[in-house]
Design a protein around this motif. Sequence first.
Motif, PDB file in Angstrom:
ATOM      1  N   GLU A 295       9.664   5.818   1.353  1.00 31.25           N
ATOM      2  CA  GLU A 295       8.503   6.506   1.916  1.00 31.25           C
ATOM      3  C   GLU A 295       8.531   6.420   3.441  1.00 31.25           C
ATOM      4  O   GLU A 295       8.338   7.408   4.139  1.00 31.25           O
ATOM      5  CB  GLU A 295       7.213   5.871   1.388  1.00 31.25           C
ATOM      6  CG  GLU A 295       6.802   6.333   0.018  1.00 31.25           C
ATOM      7  CD  GLU A 295       5.917   7.586   0.067  1.00 31.25           C
ATOM      8  OE1 GLU A 295       5.519   7.998   1.171  1.00 31.25           O
ATOM      9  OE2 GLU A 295       5.633   8.134  -1.008  1.00 31.25           O
ATOM     10  N   LEU A 296       8.777   5.230   3.943  1.00 29.18           N
ATOM     11  CA  LEU A 296       8.800   5.034   5.384  1.00 29.18           C
ATOM     12  C   LEU A 296      10.031   5.686   6.008  1.00 29.18           C
ATOM     13  O   LEU A 296       9.984   6.217   7.119  1.00 29.18           O
ATOM     14  CB  LEU A 296       8.764   3.539   5.699  1.00 29.18           C
ATOM     15  CG  LEU A 296       7.457   2.837   5.308  1.00 29.18           C
ATOM     16  CD1 LEU A 296       7.623   1.321   5.372  1.00 29.18           C
ATOM     17  CD2 LEU A 296       6.320   3.269   6.232  1.00 29.18           C
ATOM     18  N   TYR A 297      11.131   5.657   5.283  1.00 27.14           N
ATOM     19  CA  TYR A 297      12.378   6.269   5.741  1.00 27.14           C
ATOM     20  C   TYR A 297      12.174   7.765   5.959  1.00 27.14           C
ATOM     21  O   TYR A 297      12.564   8.334   6.989  1.00 27.14           O
ATOM     22  CB  TYR A 297      13.445   6.017   4.685  1.00 27.14           C
ATOM     23  CG  TYR A 297      14.868   6.283   5.085  1.00 27.14           C
ATOM     24  CD1 TYR A 297      15.640   5.279   5.650  1.00 27.14           C
ATOM     25  CD2 TYR A 297      15.460   7.513   4.865  1.00 27.14           C
ATOM     26  CE1 TYR A 297      16.966   5.505   5.986  1.00 27.14           C
ATOM     27  CE2 TYR A 297      16.784   7.743   5.194  1.00 27.14           C
ATOM     28  CZ  TYR A 297      17.530   6.736   5.762  1.00 27.14           C
ATOM     29  OH  TYR A 297      18.837   6.956   6.099  1.00 27.14           O
ATOM     30  N   LEU A 298      11.530   8.416   4.986  1.00 21.88           N
ATOM     31  CA  LEU A 298      11.275   9.844   5.091  1.00 21.88           C
ATOM     32  C   LEU A 298      10.223  10.142   6.156  1.00 21.88           C
ATOM     33  O   LEU A 298      10.263  11.199   6.803  1.00 21.88           O
ATOM     34  CB  LEU A 298      10.829  10.401   3.739  1.00 21.88           C
ATOM     35  CG  LEU A 298      11.912  10.398   2.651  1.00 21.88           C
ATOM     36  CD1 LEU A 298      11.325  10.843   1.314  1.00 21.88           C
ATOM     37  CD2 LEU A 298      13.071  11.299   3.044  1.00 21.88           C
ATOM     38  N   LEU A 299       9.291   9.230   6.344  1.00 15.27           N
ATOM     39  CA  LEU A 299       8.300   9.406   7.408  1.00 15.27           C
ATOM     40  C   LEU A 299       8.988   9.472   8.770  1.00 15.27           C
ATOM     41  O   LEU A 299       8.592  10.239   9.648  1.00 15.27           O
ATOM     42  CB  LEU A 299       7.285   8.256   7.377  1.00 15.27           C
ATOM     43  CG  LEU A 299       6.135   8.339   8.381  1.00 15.27           C
ATOM     44  CD1 LEU A 299       5.249   9.545   8.083  1.00 15.27           C
ATOM     45  CD2 LEU A 299       5.312   7.050   8.346  1.00 15.27           C
TER      46      LEU A 299
ATOM     47  N   ALA B  93       2.464   6.633   2.371  1.00 14.00           N
ATOM     48  CA  ALA B  93       2.125   6.342   3.763  1.00 14.00           C
ATOM     49  C   ALA B  93       0.728   6.844   4.120  1.00 14.00           C
ATOM     50  O   ALA B  93       0.036   6.261   4.965  1.00 14.00           O
ATOM     51  CB  ALA B  93       3.163   6.957   4.694  1.00 14.00           C
ATOM     52  N   SER B  94       0.301   7.926   3.465  1.00 16.53           N
ATOM     53  CA  SER B  94      -1.024   8.473   3.764  1.00 16.53           C
ATOM     54  C   SER B  94      -2.154   7.541   3.320  1.00 16.53           C
ATOM     55  O   SER B  94      -3.296   7.693   3.755  1.00 16.53           O
ATOM     56  CB  SER B  94      -1.201   9.838   3.080  1.00 16.53           C
ATOM     57  OG  SER B  94      -1.107   9.709   1.672  1.00 16.53           O
ATOM     58  N   GLY B  95      -1.839   6.580   2.465  1.00 16.89           N
ATOM     59  CA  GLY B  95      -2.855   5.639   2.010  1.00 16.89           C
ATOM     60  C   GLY B  95      -3.070   4.462   2.941  1.00 16.89           C
ATOM     61  O   GLY B  95      -3.936   3.616   2.686  1.00 16.89           O
ATOM     62  N   VAL B  96      -2.294   4.400   4.016  1.00 16.46           N
ATOM     63  CA  VAL B  96      -2.389   3.265   4.942  1.00 16.46           C
ATOM     64  C   VAL B  96      -3.526   3.475   5.930  1.00 16.46           C
ATOM     65  O   VAL B  96      -3.516   4.421   6.731  1.00 16.46           O
ATOM     66  CB  VAL B  96      -1.067   3.064   5.707  1.00 16.46           C
ATOM     67  CG1 VAL B  96      -1.206   1.978   6.770  1.00 16.46           C
ATOM     68  CG2 VAL B  96       0.050   2.704   4.736  1.00 16.46           C
ATOM     69  N   THR B  97      -4.524   2.621   5.848  1.00 17.30           N
ATOM     70  CA  THR B  97      -5.597   2.540   6.844  1.00 17.30           C
ATOM     71  C   THR B  97      -5.814   1.065   7.156  1.00 17.30           C
ATOM     72  O   THR B  97      -5.352   0.192   6.412  1.00 17.30           O
ATOM     73  CB  THR B  97      -6.917   3.146   6.326  1.00 17.30           C
ATOM     74  OG1 THR B  97      -7.419   2.317   5.255  1.00 17.30           O
ATOM     75  CG2 THR B  97      -6.725   4.567   5.817  1.00 17.30           C
ATOM     76  N   HIS B  98      -6.511   0.799   8.237  1.00 20.40           N
ATOM     77  CA  HIS B  98      -6.802  -0.602   8.545  1.00 20.40           C
ATOM     78  C   HIS B  98      -7.574  -1.257   7.396  1.00 20.40           C
ATOM     79  O   HIS B  98      -7.326  -2.410   7.049  1.00 20.40           O
ATOM     80  CB  HIS B  98      -7.612  -0.704   9.838  1.00 20.40           C
ATOM     81  CG  HIS B  98      -6.805  -0.499  11.078  1.00 20.40           C
ATOM     82  ND1 HIS B  98      -5.712  -1.278  11.384  1.00 20.40           N
ATOM     83  CD2 HIS B  98      -6.921   0.407  12.085  1.00 20.40           C
ATOM     84  CE1 HIS B  98      -5.192  -0.879  12.534  1.00 20.40           C
ATOM     85  NE2 HIS B  98      -5.899   0.142  12.971  1.00 20.40           N
TER      86      HIS B  98
ATOM     87  N   VAL C 222       0.842  -1.206   0.000  1.00 17.07           N
ATOM     88  CA  VAL C 222       0.000   0.000   0.000  1.00 17.07           C
ATOM     89  C   VAL C 222       0.874   1.251   0.000  1.00 17.07           C
ATOM     90  O   VAL C 222       0.609   2.213  -0.734  1.00 17.07           O
ATOM     91  CB  VAL C 222      -0.953   0.001   1.218  1.00 17.07           C
ATOM     92  CG1 VAL C 222      -1.671   1.343   1.341  1.00 17.07           C
ATOM     93  CG2 VAL C 222      -1.975  -1.122   1.108  1.00 17.07           C
ATOM     94  N   VAL C 223       1.928   1.255   0.805  1.00 15.90           N
ATOM     95  CA  VAL C 223       2.830   2.407   0.861  1.00 15.90           C
ATOM     96  C   VAL C 223       3.486   2.627  -0.497  1.00 15.90           C
ATOM     97  O   VAL C 223       3.608   3.762  -0.979  1.00 15.90           O
ATOM     98  CB  VAL C 223       3.898   2.218   1.955  1.00 15.90           C
ATOM     99  CG1 VAL C 223       4.965   3.300   1.862  1.00 15.90           C
ATOM    100  CG2 VAL C 223       3.261   2.249   3.339  1.00 15.90           C
ATOM    101  N   ALA C 224       3.930   1.556  -1.139  1.00 12.69           N
ATOM    102  CA  ALA C 224       4.580   1.681  -2.448  1.00 12.69           C
ATOM    103  C   ALA C 224       3.615   2.242  -3.488  1.00 12.69           C
ATOM    104  O   ALA C 224       4.008   3.029  -4.353  1.00 12.69           O
ATOM    105  CB  ALA C 224       5.102   0.323  -2.901  1.00 12.69           C
TER     106      ALA C 224
ATOM    107  N   ASP D  61      -0.155   3.962  13.380  1.00 11.40           N
ATOM    108  CA  ASP D  61       1.255   4.126  13.747  1.00 11.40           C
ATOM    109  C   ASP D  61       1.923   2.783  13.999  1.00 11.40           C
ATOM    110  O   ASP D  61       3.093   2.594  13.660  1.00 11.40           O
ATOM    111  CB  ASP D  61       1.387   5.003  14.994  1.00 11.40           C
ATOM    112  CG  ASP D  61       1.166   6.475  14.684  1.00 11.40           C
ATOM    113  OD1 ASP D  61       1.016   6.817  13.497  1.00 11.40           O
ATOM    114  OD2 ASP D  61       1.131   7.276  15.634  1.00 11.40           O
ATOM    115  N   ASP D  62       1.177   1.858  14.611  1.00 11.09           N
ATOM    116  CA  ASP D  62       1.740   0.527  14.873  1.00 11.09           C
ATOM    117  C   ASP D  62       2.016  -0.214  13.573  1.00 11.09           C
ATOM    118  O   ASP D  62       3.035  -0.907  13.436  1.00 11.09           O
ATOM    119  CB  ASP D  62       0.780  -0.289  15.749  1.00 11.09           C
ATOM    120  CG  ASP D  62       0.547   0.357  17.100  1.00 11.09           C
ATOM    121  OD1 ASP D  62       1.531   0.649  17.790  1.00 11.09           O
ATOM    122  OD2 ASP D  62      -0.621   0.583  17.449  1.00 11.09           O
ATOM    123  N   LEU D  63       1.119  -0.075  12.609  1.00 10.77           N
ATOM    124  CA  LEU D  63       1.324  -0.694  11.298  1.00 10.77           C
ATOM    125  C   LEU D  63       2.552  -0.110  10.599  1.00 10.77           C
ATOM    126  O   LEU D  63       3.395  -0.846  10.079  1.00 10.77           O
ATOM    127  CB  LEU D  63       0.094  -0.457  10.420  1.00 10.77           C
ATOM    128  CG  LEU D  63      -0.997  -1.523  10.381  1.00 10.77           C
ATOM    129  CD1 LEU D  63      -2.194  -0.999   9.599  1.00 10.77           C
ATOM    130  CD2 LEU D  63      -0.484  -2.806   9.764  1.00 10.77           C
TER     131      LEU D  63
END
Length: 206
Positions: free
Chosen positions: A134-138, A53-58, A47-49, A80-82
């Motif tokens: 994406e996660l690195y920059l987050l 990161a803003s697209g991540v929801t349960h 999903v992040v790719a 945040d845990d995800l």
Amino acid sequence: MPRWSAEYSASRGDEHRRCALSEPTTDGRRLKGERRRQELIEATLRVVARDGASGVTHRTVAREAGLPTTASTYYFAGIDDLLCAALTSVMDKDAARVQRLTAETETLEEGLRGLAEMMADSAADPADRLADNELYLLAARRPELREPVRRWLEAVAAFARRHTDDPMRVRLFVGALDGLCLQSLLVERPPTVREFEAMLRELLPG
């Protein structure tokens, strides 16, 4: 044998049998839980790719994993845990690969070659590398996410320190390697193993 002893032995035998029956079930549930948790982490990375990161929801993660939304909320209390679990997964995997290179290669040439192969493999799969960055920059905006990044940077620094005692060159090597990985996402033809190796050799001549 006194009657109470026989009764005690029988009850203990029943207890042992119950434990023996329950242990495999417990192990099976734990393995299933670990497998499902990993499926959710891998779905988060996809999903992040694709959406950032803003697209991540349960809901989006569960749908990507082919699981009900309740599965995501069961294993991860919040978004945040995800995100933290996904970042930890990719950073620790990459750090472990560099640590193996540091431990298993005897010469600088072997180490740089292995590192160049790792970078080329990563560049060949832009979706995975995009999720990583994406996660690195987050983590730059979220201090609570920085510990996995710190472990990755330390693994690269440890590789460099094996071949130089110049702290400035170590810092240069770590920063440049990150930059090369990011830049490979932005060019039509990412560097080959040979090209990565030549650049790394300039950074760490030995």
